[in-house]
Design a protein around this motif. Structure first.
Motif, PDB file in Angstrom:
ATOM      1  N   LEU A 227      40.694  33.491  37.841  1.00 17.65           N
ATOM      2  CA  LEU A 227      39.295  33.683  37.508  1.00 17.65           C
ATOM      3  C   LEU A 227      39.090  35.148  37.118  1.00 17.65           C
ATOM      4  CD1 LEU A 227      36.494  32.318  37.426  1.00 17.65           C
ATOM      5  CD2 LEU A 227      36.134  33.130  39.766  1.00 17.65           C
ATOM      6  N   VAL A 228      38.703  35.393  35.861  1.00 19.94           N
ATOM      7  CA  VAL A 228      38.415  36.745  35.388  1.00 19.94           C
ATOM      8  C   VAL A 228      36.911  36.944  35.486  1.00 19.94           C
ATOM      9  CG1 VAL A 228      38.694  38.400  33.512  1.00 19.94           C
ATOM     10  CG2 VAL A 228      40.354  36.545  33.795  1.00 19.94           C
ATOM     11  N   ALA A 229      36.496  37.920  36.294  1.00 23.72           N
ATOM     12  CA  ALA A 229      35.076  38.017  36.626  1.00 23.72           C
ATOM     13  C   ALA A 229      34.619  39.457  36.746  1.00 23.72           C
ATOM     14  CB  ALA A 229      34.808  37.279  37.939  1.00 23.72           C
ATOM     15  N   THR A 230      33.306  39.614  36.758  1.00 24.06           N
ATOM     16  CA  THR A 230      32.696  40.889  37.115  1.00 24.06           C
ATOM     17  C   THR A 230      32.475  40.884  38.630  1.00 24.06           C
ATOM     18  OG1 THR A 230      30.496  39.962  36.713  1.00 24.06           O
ATOM     19  CG2 THR A 230      31.570  41.131  34.884  1.00 24.06           C
ATOM     20  N   THR A 231      31.633  41.784  39.091  1.00 26.29           N
ATOM     21  CA  THR A 231      31.408  41.874  40.535  1.00 26.29           C
ATOM     22  C   THR A 231      30.510  40.762  41.074  1.00 26.29           C
ATOM     23  OG1 THR A 231      29.597  43.446  40.136  1.00 26.29           O
ATOM     24  CG2 THR A 231      31.776  44.362  40.618  1.00 26.29           C
ATOM     25  N   VAL A 232      30.227  39.742  40.275  1.00 31.07           N
ATOM     26  CA  VAL A 232      29.456  38.602  40.797  1.00 31.07           C
ATOM     27  C   VAL A 232      30.193  37.911  41.934  1.00 31.07           C
ATOM     28  CG1 VAL A 232      28.190  38.163  38.663  1.00 31.07           C
ATOM     29  CG2 VAL A 232      30.419  37.069  39.018  1.00 31.07           C
ATOM     30  N   HIS A 259      36.216  47.624  48.642  1.00 31.50           N
ATOM     31  CA  HIS A 259      36.494  46.980  49.935  1.00 31.50           C
ATOM     32  C   HIS A 259      35.886  45.585  49.980  1.00 31.50           C
ATOM     33  CE1 HIS A 259      37.671  46.734  54.061  1.00 31.50           C
ATOM     34  NE2 HIS A 259      36.432  46.678  54.513  1.00 31.50           N
ATOM     35  N   GLN A 260      34.680  45.442  49.453  1.00 29.62           N
ATOM     36  CA  GLN A 260      34.040  44.126  49.431  1.00 29.62           C
ATOM     37  C   GLN A 260      34.785  43.173  48.512  1.00 29.62           C
ATOM     38  OE1 GLN A 260      31.435  42.827  51.034  1.00 29.62           O
ATOM     39  NE2 GLN A 260      30.835  44.630  52.187  1.00 29.62           N
ATOM     40  N   LEU A 261      35.198  43.672  47.356  1.00 33.52           N
ATOM     41  CA  LEU A 261      35.892  42.816  46.405  1.00 33.52           C
ATOM     42  C   LEU A 261      37.195  42.272  46.974  1.00 33.52           C
ATOM     43  CD1 LEU A 261      35.288  44.816  43.098  1.00 33.52           C
ATOM     44  CD2 LEU A 261      34.567  42.454  43.542  1.00 33.52           C
ATOM     45  N   ARG A 262      38.007  43.148  47.561  1.00 34.60           N
ATOM     46  CA  ARG A 262      39.305  42.663  48.053  1.00 34.60           C
ATOM     47  C   ARG A 262      39.137  41.726  49.239  1.00 34.60           C
ATOM     48  NH1 ARG A 262      42.152  48.016  50.720  1.00 34.60           N
ATOM     49  NH2 ARG A 262      40.479  48.547  52.160  1.00 34.60           N
ATOM     50  N   GLY A 263      37.961  41.730  49.839  1.00 34.63           N
ATOM     51  CA  GLY A 263      37.700  40.777  50.915  1.00 34.63           C
ATOM     52  C   GLY A 263      37.621  39.345  50.445  1.00 34.63           C
ATOM     53  N   ARG A 264      37.681  39.117  49.122  1.00 34.67           N
ATOM     54  CA  ARG A 264      37.680  37.740  48.598  1.00 34.67           C
ATOM     55  C   ARG A 264      39.055  37.101  48.728  1.00 34.67           C
ATOM     56  NH1 ARG A 264      33.473  36.915  49.969  1.00 34.67           N
ATOM     57  NH2 ARG A 264      33.527  39.047  50.759  1.00 34.67           N
ATOM     58  N   VAL A 265      40.107  37.887  48.989  1.00 36.19           N
ATOM     59  CA  VAL A 265      41.438  37.314  49.171  1.00 36.19           C
ATOM     60  C   VAL A 265      41.837  37.453  50.640  1.00 36.19           C
ATOM     61  CG1 VAL A 265      42.124  37.755  46.796  1.00 36.19           C
ATOM     62  CG2 VAL A 265      42.599  39.474  48.549  1.00 36.19           C
ATOM     63  N   GLY A 266      42.904  36.775  51.014  1.00 35.20           N
ATOM     64  CA  GLY A 266      43.331  36.812  52.403  1.00 35.20           C
ATOM     65  C   GLY A 266      42.398  36.060  53.325  1.00 35.20           C
ATOM     66  N   ARG A 267      41.671  35.081  52.789  1.00 31.86           N
ATOM     67  CA  ARG A 267      40.691  34.345  53.584  1.00 31.86           C
ATOM     68  C   ARG A 267      41.247  33.056  54.153  1.00 31.86           C
ATOM     69  NH1 ARG A 267      35.771  36.772  52.570  1.00 31.86           N
ATOM     70  NH2 ARG A 267      34.561  35.018  53.372  1.00 31.86           N
ATOM     71  N   GLY A 268      42.554  32.845  53.931  1.00 34.53           N
ATOM     72  CA  GLY A 268      43.197  31.662  54.471  1.00 34.53           C
ATOM     73  C   GLY A 268      44.433  32.049  55.267  1.00 34.53           C
ATOM     74  N   SER A 269      45.377  31.131  55.376  1.00 32.54           N
ATOM     75  CA  SER A 269      46.584  31.381  56.166  1.00 32.54           C
ATOM     76  C   SER A 269      47.600  32.244  55.439  1.00 32.54           C
ATOM     77  CB  SER A 269      47.235  30.042  56.545  1.00 32.54           C
ATOM     78  OG  SER A 269      47.553  29.292  55.379  1.00 32.54           O
ATOM     79  N   ALA A 270      47.490  32.334  54.093  1.00 34.59           N
ATOM     80  CA  ALA A 270      48.440  33.133  53.315  1.00 34.59           C
ATOM     81  C   ALA A 270      47.936  34.559  53.169  1.00 34.59           C
ATOM     82  CB  ALA A 270      48.652  32.509  51.928  1.00 34.59           C
ATOM     83  N   ALA A 271      48.850  35.516  53.188  1.00 31.03           N
ATOM     84  CA  ALA A 271      48.495  36.932  53.077  1.00 31.03           C
ATOM     85  C   ALA A 271      47.856  37.224  51.725  1.00 31.03           C
ATOM     86  CB  ALA A 271      49.728  37.801  53.264  1.00 31.03           C
TER      87      ALA A 271
END
Length: 381
Positions: A227-232, A259-271
């Motif tokens: 997904l290629v996105a802006t800060t939405v 910091h907020q943006l990278r919080g979209r990853v790592g939200r499951g069991s995988a790093a």
């Protein structure tokens, strides 16, 4: 205001995109007290929104609200309501106000259950182009493993202004003259180049709501690889299968945004993996800032970094960051112990003599410092 356990509490939603009938009913529920809890966007700040008896205001993603906006919410109570603000990265003003004792803090320093750590790295695309090529390889590897990825760009692709973070740092000597990378351009390059056989979609704030919802639905369902996105996607997006994020022109964003943006990853069991792509040269302030972000996941530590670079702003006025500061002989970061000691002494003096009748010189100095406008603004903060 809340009903008993046997009758429950009515929860109402209020947003700017609601239909007229639903909005009228929500406003009615608020003003009559039928709604015990209301959840909403900035629409809650509008003048026409009235509450029956507002007792508590909870502001999430605090860095997205200005001082005046938070005060507008608080002013809707018959009496000043309790205020709880939440953020993963306190803005510089808030750090300063915390040190001065006007805010009490509760720190949650553990990852939520089910979250995985996020590895962050700076990718110097201009100095070492092969690093960027490797970044796209890592995206392909994550997709091949059954995961998904985000690519974030500073702008959409038309002539809109640069994002706030870019303006804040426009005075830096090493700032690039070229426009920030755009979603539409980067998407075209990726689908024709390093990600050409992957399922790539675009998401930005100028799309129609239905189109945005459909893209996010497909991404959440695993029908989109990248997904290629802006800060939405900065807040409110939860796709546990998304494990990688590439932030293009990362130097154009503020510390809190990164910091907020990278919080979209790592939200499951995988790093999770976050790659901060920049053209800024090694040794520049922008590269140093990105390196600091990559080095820690601690929001409070990041807020200190932000404060050191942007200053605390005028704690008695509207400037929430920048070189304009009401402090003359102190620095919030360097003099915390002095400020803490002064705070304790001030609290003791005010508790014993609220009007400072026994301290006429101090009273005079405060009156000279705190004109009506500044005193009112300090209360708002």
């Amino acid at each position: 205001m809340l009903g008993g356990a046997e009758q429950g509490t009515k929860v109402v939603l209020l947003t700017g995109s609601m239909g007229a009938a639903a909005r009228r009913q929500a406003l009615l529920d608020l003003v009559t007290g039928e709604a015990g809890i209301v959840i909403g966007t900035h629409a809650l700040i509008e003048d026409k929104v009235q509450f029956h008896d507002l007792g508590l205001v909870v502001v999430d993603e605090q860095h997205r609200f200005g001082v005046e906006q938070r005060d507008a919410l608080r002013s809707k109570g018959k009496q000043p309501p309790h205020l709880l603000v939440m953020t993963a990265t306190p803005i510089p003003r808030t750090v300063a106000m915390t040190v001065f004792g006007d805010l009490e803090t509760s720190v949650l320093d553990q990852l939520p259950s089910g979250r995985s750590p996020i590895a962050s790295h700076v990718v110097p695309a201009k100095d070492k182009p092969h690093f960027l090529a490797r970044a796209w390889e890592r995206v392909r590897e994550e997709v091949a493993a059954g995961h998904q990825a985000y690519v974030v760009c500073p702008r959409i692709g038309d002539e809109e202004d640069e994002p706030r973070a870019a303006k804040e740092k426009s005075a830096e000597d090493e700032a690039e003259k070229r426009p920030p990378l755009a979603v539409v351009d980067v998407t075209e390059q990726l689908v024709k180049g390093p990600l050409r056989d992957l399922r790539v979609e675009v998401l930005h704030g100028r799309m129609q709501p239905e189109a945005k919802d459909e893209v996010m639905r497909r991404f959440a369902a695993g029908e989109v690889d990248v997904l290629v996105a802006t800060t939405v996607i900065e807040v409110g997006v939860n796709v546990p299968n998304a494990t990688a994020m590439v932030i293009m022109d990362a130097d154009r964003f503020g510390v809190s945004q990164l910091h907020q943006l990278r919080g979209r990853v790592g939200r499951g069991s995988a790093a999770g993996l976050c790659l901060l792509v920049t053209d800024m040269p090694e040794g520049s302030p922008a590269r140093a800032r990105l390196g600091a972000v990559a080095a820690t996941l601690d929001g409070f530590e990041l807020s200190r970094i932000d404060l050191e670079q942007r200053r605390e702003g005028d704690v008695l006025g509207q400037a929430q960051s920048g070189v304009r500061s009401s402090l003359r002989v102190l620095a919030v970061i360097d003099d915390e112990e002095v400020i803490a000691a002064a705070r304790e002494e001030a609290a003791a003096i005010v508790a014993a003599d609220p009007e400072l009748a026994g301290y006429p010189q101090l009273r005079t100095a405060l009156d000279a410092l705190l004109d009506k406008e500044r005193a009112e603004f300090l209360d708002k903060g």
